[in-house]
Write an enzyme that holds these catalytic residues in place. Sequence first.
Site, PDB file in Angstrom:
ATOM      1  N   ASP A  76     124.415  16.095  14.697  1.00  0.00           N
ATOM      2  CA  ASP A  76     123.563  14.921  14.523  1.00  0.00           C
ATOM      3  C   ASP A  76     124.216  14.081  13.438  1.00  0.00           C
ATOM      4  O   ASP A  76     124.220  14.458  12.261  1.00  0.00           O
ATOM      5  CB  ASP A  76     122.149  15.351  14.113  1.00  0.00           C
ATOM      6  N   ASN A 103     131.292   7.646  18.508  1.00  0.00           N
ATOM      7  CA  ASN A 103     130.685   7.024  19.688  1.00  0.00           C
ATOM      8  C   ASN A 103     129.160   6.949  19.619  1.00  0.00           C
ATOM      9  O   ASN A 103     128.557   6.037  20.178  1.00  0.00           O
ATOM     10  CB  ASN A 103     131.120   7.831  20.921  1.00  0.00           C
ATOM     11  N   SER A 157     130.715  -2.855  19.558  1.00  0.00           N
ATOM     12  CA  SER A 157     130.148  -3.685  20.616  1.00  0.00           C
ATOM     13  C   SER A 157     130.451  -5.124  20.286  1.00  0.00           C
ATOM     14  O   SER A 157     130.488  -5.506  19.107  1.00  0.00           O
ATOM     15  CB  SER A 157     128.636  -3.488  20.677  1.00  0.00           C
ATOM     16  N   TYR A 172     120.837  -3.535  16.140  1.00  0.00           N
ATOM     17  CA  TYR A 172     122.082  -3.137  16.782  1.00  0.00           C
ATOM     18  C   TYR A 172     123.240  -4.020  16.317  1.00  0.00           C
ATOM     19  O   TYR A 172     124.309  -3.519  15.934  1.00  0.00           O
ATOM     20  CB  TYR A 172     121.900  -3.249  18.295  1.00  0.00           C
ATOM     21  N   VAL A 174     123.636  -6.001  13.632  1.00  0.00           N
ATOM     22  CA  VAL A 174     124.015  -5.855  12.224  1.00  0.00           C
ATOM     23  C   VAL A 174     124.725  -4.517  12.002  1.00  0.00           C
ATOM     24  O   VAL A 174     125.720  -4.437  11.267  1.00  0.00           O
ATOM     25  CB  VAL A 174     122.766  -5.993  11.319  1.00  0.00           C
ATOM     26  N   LYS A 176     126.517  -2.837  14.152  1.00  0.00           N
ATOM     27  CA  LYS A 176     127.869  -2.856  14.736  1.00  0.00           C
ATOM     28  C   LYS A 176     128.795  -3.797  13.942  1.00  0.00           C
ATOM     29  O   LYS A 176     129.996  -3.520  13.812  1.00  0.00           O
ATOM     30  CB  LYS A 176     127.804  -3.260  16.211  1.00  0.00           C
ATOM     31  N   THR A 207     125.277   2.990  31.482  1.00  0.00           N
ATOM     32  CA  THR A 207     124.767   4.223  30.867  1.00  0.00           C
ATOM     33  C   THR A 207     123.262   4.052  30.635  1.00  0.00           C
ATOM     34  O   THR A 207     122.700   3.014  30.962  1.00  0.00           O
ATOM     35  CB  THR A 207     125.445   4.440  29.506  1.00  0.00           C
TER      36      THR A 207
HETATM   37  P1  NDP Z   1     123.922   6.309  25.607  1.00  0.00           P
HETATM   38  O1  NDP Z   1     122.597   5.877  25.067  1.00  0.00           O
HETATM   39  O2  NDP Z   1     124.070   6.544  27.051  1.00  0.00           O
HETATM   40  O3  NDP Z   1     124.436   7.618  24.813  1.00  0.00           O
HETATM   41  C1  NDP Z   1     124.363   7.644  23.426  1.00  0.00           C
HETATM   42  C2  NDP Z   1     124.818   8.993  22.939  1.00  0.00           C
HETATM   43  O4  NDP Z   1     124.722   8.987  21.512  1.00  0.00           O
HETATM   44  C3  NDP Z   1     123.935  10.139  23.457  1.00  0.00           C
HETATM   45  O5  NDP Z   1     124.738  11.271  23.684  1.00  0.00           O
HETATM   46  C4  NDP Z   1     123.017  10.401  22.257  1.00  0.00           C
HETATM   47  O6  NDP Z   1     122.519  11.727  22.177  1.00  0.00           O
HETATM   48  C5  NDP Z   1     123.990  10.141  21.127  1.00  0.00           C
HETATM   49  N1  NDP Z   1     123.332   9.981  19.835  1.00  0.00           N
HETATM   50  C6  NDP Z   1     122.371   9.101  19.467  1.00  0.00           C
HETATM   51  N2  NDP Z   1     122.030   9.318  18.187  1.00  0.00           N
HETATM   52  C7  NDP Z   1     122.778  10.349  17.745  1.00  0.00           C
HETATM   53  C8  NDP Z   1     122.883  11.048  16.525  1.00  0.00           C
HETATM   54  N3  NDP Z   1     122.121  10.742  15.453  1.00  0.00           N
HETATM   55  N4  NDP Z   1     123.783  12.046  16.412  1.00  0.00           N
HETATM   56  C9  NDP Z   1     124.568  12.371  17.455  1.00  0.00           C
HETATM   57  N5  NDP Z   1     124.500  11.784  18.657  1.00  0.00           N
HETATM   58  C10 NDP Z   1     123.605  10.776  18.789  1.00  0.00           C
HETATM   59  O7  NDP Z   1     124.944   5.180  25.116  1.00  0.00           O
HETATM   60  P2  NDP Z   1     126.366   4.713  25.684  1.00  0.00           P
HETATM   61  O8  NDP Z   1     127.115   5.864  26.230  1.00  0.00           O
HETATM   62  O9  NDP Z   1     126.144   3.504  26.502  1.00  0.00           O
HETATM   63  O10 NDP Z   1     127.031   4.192  24.339  1.00  0.00           O
HETATM   64  C11 NDP Z   1     128.160   4.799  23.744  1.00  0.00           C
HETATM   65  C12 NDP Z   1     128.719   3.826  22.731  1.00  0.00           C
HETATM   66  O11 NDP Z   1     129.116   2.616  23.380  1.00  0.00           O
HETATM   67  C13 NDP Z   1     127.709   3.418  21.650  1.00  0.00           C
HETATM   68  O12 NDP Z   1     128.366   3.315  20.413  1.00  0.00           O
HETATM   69  C14 NDP Z   1     127.247   2.046  22.134  1.00  0.00           C
HETATM   70  O13 NDP Z   1     126.759   1.261  21.073  1.00  0.00           O
HETATM   71  C15 NDP Z   1     128.538   1.507  22.717  1.00  0.00           C
HETATM   72  N6  NDP Z   1     128.349   0.405  23.655  1.00  0.00           N
HETATM   73  C16 NDP Z   1     127.732   0.617  24.859  1.00  0.00           C
HETATM   74  C17 NDP Z   1     127.584  -0.433  25.753  1.00  0.00           C
HETATM   75  C18 NDP Z   1     126.951  -0.256  27.086  1.00  0.00           C
HETATM   76  O14 NDP Z   1     126.795  -1.256  27.817  1.00  0.00           O
HETATM   77  N7  NDP Z   1     126.604   0.940  27.504  1.00  0.00           N
HETATM   78  C19 NDP Z   1     128.065  -1.786  25.422  1.00  0.00           C
HETATM   79  C20 NDP Z   1     128.693  -1.883  24.129  1.00  0.00           C
HETATM   80  C21 NDP Z   1     128.819  -0.822  23.296  1.00  0.00           C
HETATM   81  P3  NDP Z   1     121.056  12.164  22.761  1.00  0.00           P
HETATM   82  O15 NDP Z   1     121.265  12.502  24.214  1.00  0.00           O
HETATM   83  O16 NDP Z   1     120.707  13.336  21.914  1.00  0.00           O
HETATM   84  O17 NDP Z   1     120.136  11.000  22.571  1.00  0.00           O
END
Ligand code: NDP
Length: 247
Positions: A76, A103, A157, A172, A174, A176, A207
């Site tokens: 986490d 990520n 992002s 989000y 701020v 990023k 996603t």
């Molecule tokens: P998802 O919401 O599909 O997945 C997010 C992941 O982050 C999940 O595995 C979640 O775990 C995990 N997570 C959240 N909080 C924590 C924490 N405190 N500790 C560890 N893990 C955590 O997001 P995406 O795959 O879409 O996003 C991945 C990255 O890409 C992010 O940084 C996002 O900002 C960026 N991004 C995504 C875009 C999009 O269109 N999808 C566009 C631009 C950027 P859990 O299952 O436990 O919640």
Amino acid sequence: MAGRRSAGTAGTAGTGTPPVAVVTGANRGIGHEVVRRLAERGAHHVVLGSRDLAKGEAAARRIDPGGRRVTAVQLDVADDASVAAMADRVTRDLGRVDVVVNNAAILYDTWAQARSADLDEVHRAMETNLFGAWRVTQALLPLLRRSPHPRVVNVSSEGGSLAGMTGGTPAYSVSKAALNALTRLLAGELRRHGVLVNAVCPGWTATDMGGGGRPVPEGAAGVVWAATLPDDGPNGGFFRDGKPVPW
Ligand code: NDP
């Protein structure tokens, strides 16, 4: 190491240890696909970080049923103790880190505006999206600095691009933008240690967070690119699909 076979039993401790990549928030979405692609390339042992270990183990099994190339670990990024425990286990069981992919992220707050934002919500976004990446990088830095080809990828992002900000998604955006600033600072400070630190926007990707957009492998490709840059690759940049994005 939590989960399936430990790195030690994988025969990777000591000399001949393959490069190790750590990916946060990797039980689903883009992080999961980044783990898959890094594992399939075969050059890295991949640590799949997941805040729910059972979900992480299931995600690791989907990629690597034999458990030789992917190790799930509870992580986490918003929790100091969890990050410290992960770093201890990676140090003990694998003894090296070559790539860190920050990520994990939360709170694409399309419902909010800066002028009226719930600041508790903004704090929560900062804790994961900025401080999470920061504490994971700090925790793994002693190992990263010993790597012959260290790389840090901050999954950002275009929502964090100051050049493109016109309002909306305040928590989000701020968080990023701050992650982008951290990318610049780390890139400058770690340059002399050979660490390449870059921010990558995956683009709008289908996603749970994206809710639509391009296929996950396309979003993940630019992250993998930054994680596997050659030594003469860019440092301190902001990219999507390998091309610069305005700050
Ligand atoms: P998802 O919401 O599909 O997945 C997010 C992941 O982050 C999940 O595995 C979640 O775990 C995990 N997570 C959240 N909080 C924590 C924490 N405190 N500790 C560890 N893990 C955590 O997001 P995406 O795959 O879409 O996003 C991945 C990255 O890409 C992010 O940084 C996002 O900002 C960026 N991004 C995504 C875009 C999009 O269109 N999808 C566009 C631009 C950027 P859990 O299952 O436990 O919640």
